[in-house]
Scaffold this active site. Structure first.
Site, PDB file in Angstrom:
ATOM      1  N   GLY A  23       6.433 -10.722-104.606  1.00 56.93           N
ATOM      2  CA  GLY A  23       5.892  -9.567-104.776  1.00 56.93           C
ATOM      3  C   GLY A  23       6.830  -8.866-105.320  1.00 56.93           C
ATOM      4  O   GLY A  23       6.941  -7.915-106.139  1.00 56.93           O
ATOM      5  N   ARG A  27      13.465  -9.769-104.794  1.00 59.59           N
ATOM      6  CA  ARG A  27      13.153 -11.189-104.245  1.00 59.59           C
ATOM      7  C   ARG A  27      13.329 -12.220-105.700  1.00 59.59           C
ATOM      8  O   ARG A  27      13.795 -13.205-105.123  1.00 59.59           O
ATOM      9  CB  ARG A  27      11.847 -11.412-103.382  1.00 59.59           C
ATOM     10  CG  ARG A  27      12.671 -12.144-102.334  1.00 59.59           C
ATOM     11  CD  ARG A  27      11.007 -12.402-101.266  1.00 59.59           C
ATOM     12  NE  ARG A  27      10.782 -11.518-100.372  1.00 59.59           N
ATOM     13  CZ  ARG A  27       9.730 -10.997-100.008  1.00 59.59           C
ATOM     14  NH1 ARG A  27       8.751 -11.524-100.283  1.00 59.59           N
ATOM     15  NH2 ARG A  27       9.745  -9.735 -99.264  1.00 59.59           N
ATOM     16  N   ARG A  46      10.167  -1.714-116.275  1.00 60.03           N
ATOM     17  CA  ARG A  46       9.773  -1.197-115.001  1.00 60.03           C
ATOM     18  C   ARG A  46      10.280  -2.033-113.881  1.00 60.03           C
ATOM     19  O   ARG A  46       9.711  -2.023-112.750  1.00 60.03           O
ATOM     20  CB  ARG A  46       8.119  -1.380-114.741  1.00 60.03           C
ATOM     21  CG  ARG A  46       7.408  -0.460-115.766  1.00 60.03           C
ATOM     22  CD  ARG A  46       5.834  -0.583-115.451  1.00 60.03           C
ATOM     23  NE  ARG A  46       4.983   0.261-116.512  1.00 60.03           N
ATOM     24  CZ  ARG A  46       4.424   1.191-116.219  1.00 60.03           C
ATOM     25  NH1 ARG A  46       4.164   1.477-114.854  1.00 60.03           N
ATOM     26  NH2 ARG A  46       3.928   1.885-116.952  1.00 60.03           N
ATOM     27  N   ARG A  90       2.308 -17.981-106.480  1.00 61.43           N
ATOM     28  CA  ARG A  90       2.889 -16.921-105.496  1.00 61.43           C
ATOM     29  C   ARG A  90       3.608 -17.224-104.233  1.00 61.43           C
ATOM     30  O   ARG A  90       2.786 -17.979-103.693  1.00 61.43           O
ATOM     31  CB  ARG A  90       1.389 -15.983-105.238  1.00 61.43           C
ATOM     32  CG  ARG A  90       1.496 -14.914-104.203  1.00 61.43           C
ATOM     33  CD  ARG A  90       0.688 -13.802-104.230  1.00 61.43           C
ATOM     34  NE  ARG A  90       0.388 -13.132-103.000  1.00 61.43           N
ATOM     35  CZ  ARG A  90       1.339 -12.287-102.607  1.00 61.43           C
ATOM     36  NH1 ARG A  90       2.373 -11.940-103.099  1.00 61.43           N
ATOM     37  NH2 ARG A  90       1.231 -11.794-101.297  1.00 61.43           N
ATOM     38  N   SER A  93       4.201 -12.458 -98.521  1.00 64.37           N
ATOM     39  CA  SER A  93       4.261 -12.083 -97.007  1.00 64.37           C
ATOM     40  C   SER A  93       2.709 -11.745 -96.896  1.00 64.37           C
ATOM     41  O   SER A  93       1.862 -11.418 -97.422  1.00 64.37           O
ATOM     42  CB  SER A  93       5.059 -11.000 -96.515  1.00 64.37           C
ATOM     43  OG  SER A  93       4.654  -9.853 -97.405  1.00 64.37           O
ATOM     44  N   ASP A 208       4.020 -10.412 -90.359  1.00 58.39           N
ATOM     45  CA  ASP A 208       3.630  -9.134 -89.270  1.00 58.39           C
ATOM     46  C   ASP A 208       2.236  -9.874 -88.532  1.00 58.39           C
ATOM     47  O   ASP A 208       1.775 -10.648 -89.311  1.00 58.39           O
ATOM     48  CB  ASP A 208       3.601  -7.769 -89.651  1.00 58.39           C
ATOM     49  CG  ASP A 208       2.585  -7.782 -90.741  1.00 58.39           C
ATOM     50  OD1 ASP A 208       2.993  -7.878 -92.059  1.00 58.39           O
ATOM     51  OD2 ASP A 208       1.113  -7.388 -90.662  1.00 58.39           O
ATOM     52  N   ARG A 221      12.648 -10.273 -93.651  1.00 61.59           N
ATOM     53  CA  ARG A 221      11.746 -10.995 -94.399  1.00 61.59           C
ATOM     54  C   ARG A 221      12.618 -11.636 -95.740  1.00 61.59           C
ATOM     55  O   ARG A 221      12.376 -12.754 -96.093  1.00 61.59           O
ATOM     56  CB  ARG A 221      10.697 -10.019 -95.013  1.00 61.59           C
ATOM     57  CG  ARG A 221       9.855  -9.629 -93.897  1.00 61.59           C
ATOM     58  CD  ARG A 221       8.396  -8.905 -94.710  1.00 61.59           C
ATOM     59  NE  ARG A 221       8.514  -7.914 -95.475  1.00 61.59           N
ATOM     60  CZ  ARG A 221       8.551  -6.786 -94.791  1.00 61.59           C
ATOM     61  NH1 ARG A 221       8.543  -6.681 -93.703  1.00 61.59           N
ATOM     62  NH2 ARG A 221       8.758  -5.522 -95.710  1.00 61.59           N
TER      63      ARG A 221
HETATM   64  N1  HPA Z   1      -1.606  -6.239 -94.846  1.00 66.53           N
HETATM   65  C1  HPA Z   1      -1.680  -6.283 -95.984  1.00 66.53           C
HETATM   66  N2  HPA Z   1      -0.894  -6.932 -96.638  1.00 66.53           N
HETATM   67  C2  HPA Z   1       0.240  -7.507 -96.138  1.00 66.53           C
HETATM   68  C3  HPA Z   1       0.381  -7.410 -94.689  1.00 66.53           C
HETATM   69  C4  HPA Z   1      -0.836  -6.593 -94.069  1.00 66.53           C
HETATM   70  O1  HPA Z   1      -0.516  -6.584 -92.784  1.00 66.53           O
HETATM   71  N3  HPA Z   1       1.299  -8.003 -94.292  1.00 66.53           N
HETATM   72  C5  HPA Z   1       2.155  -8.504 -95.577  1.00 66.53           C
HETATM   73  N4  HPA Z   1       1.337  -8.170 -96.611  1.00 66.53           N
END
Ligand code: HPA
Length: 237
Positions: A23, A27, A46, A90, A93, A208, A221
């Site tokens: 994303g 990274r 961008r 992709r 996270s 998370d 991360r």
């Molecule tokens: N919510 C949505 N997208 C995410 C999250 C989350 O908690 N963690 C990493 N990407």
């Protein structure tokens, strides 16, 4: 050729057949500078950095997708449709919806459920659950095995929302769709692959947990995602 509105490349062949998409464009820069040989920057429109280099002698590209389905929808479509990209993996996270997956676990998406209108608005696709390429998933699984990295396979939730007023809303989606974790891009990526006849897959690292409320810092991360990168690069090899 004329560059697309969001990618400043004016000829084919600059971008590899396989593109790894985190994303975060920084990274993408990190992967290019730490894992690829001879990386060349091909896009900075961008600040959505894209690089092409080689990994174990094979040409491969890495480019940021931005956050959310509208953003990955734009970049993945331009790559598939105008630059002849065949595969997009992709690497992102996600937030865990269940205790069965722990912080830093790697998830291979077998399906992406979403309440997003992306697929229907884009191409009249009415399904709320889209699948990645079985062939790419098989290759990713084999790559993980050869690297001795454990992966968990399952359905994920592609959400339009990061911050929810009711933080327990996820329980319903977990129950009804058996989604292990939430992210914000894969459903649109899989829709674009379907529409253009190309291949897509998604590897996620748990950053998370909505269950335990644990979280990681952006620096943790960045460093902990190497397992996922290695699987994606090994697959392309
Ligand atoms: N919510 C949505 N997208 C995410 C999250 C989350 O908690 N963690 C990493 N990407």
């Amino acid at each position: 050729m004329i560059p697309t509105p969001h990618i400043e490349v004016d000829k084919k062949g600059v971008i590899a057949d396989t593109v790894i998409m985190p994303g975060d464009p920084l990274r993408a820069k990190f992967i290019a500078e730490n894992f690829l040989e001879d990386p060349k920057l091909f896009n900075k429109v961008r600040n959505m950095f894209g690089y092409t280099g080689t990994y174990k002698g094979k040409k491969i590209s890495v480019m940021g997708s931005g956050m959310g389905m509208p953003s990955i929808g734009i970049y993945s479509y331009e790559l598939f449709k105008f630059y002849d990209v065949k595969n997009i993996v992709r690497v992102g996270s996600c937030g865990a919806y269940t205790d069965d997956v722990k912080l830093y676990d790697v998830i291979l998406a077998e399906a992406a459920y979403s309440e997003s209108s992306f697929a229907e608005a884009m191409a009249g696709i009415k399904e709320d659950t889209l699948k990645p390429s079985a062939e790419l998933n098989k290759k990713l699984e084999e790559a993980a095995k050869s690297l001795n990295i454990d992966i968990t396979k399952g359905t994920i939730h592609s959400s339009d929302v990061f911050y929810r007023v009711n933080s327990d809303d996820y329980k319903k989606i977990y129950k009804e769709h058996n989604a292990l974790a939430v992210e914000m891009e894969s459903f649109a990526l899989f829709a674009n692959a379907q529409v253009t006849g190309k291949s897509a897959a998604c590897l996620l690292t748990v950053s998370d947990s909505l269950v335990t409320k644990e979280a990681t810092t952006s620096e943790e991360r960045m460093k902990s995602f190497t397992n996922m990168m290695k699987i994606a690069l090994e697959m392309a090899e």
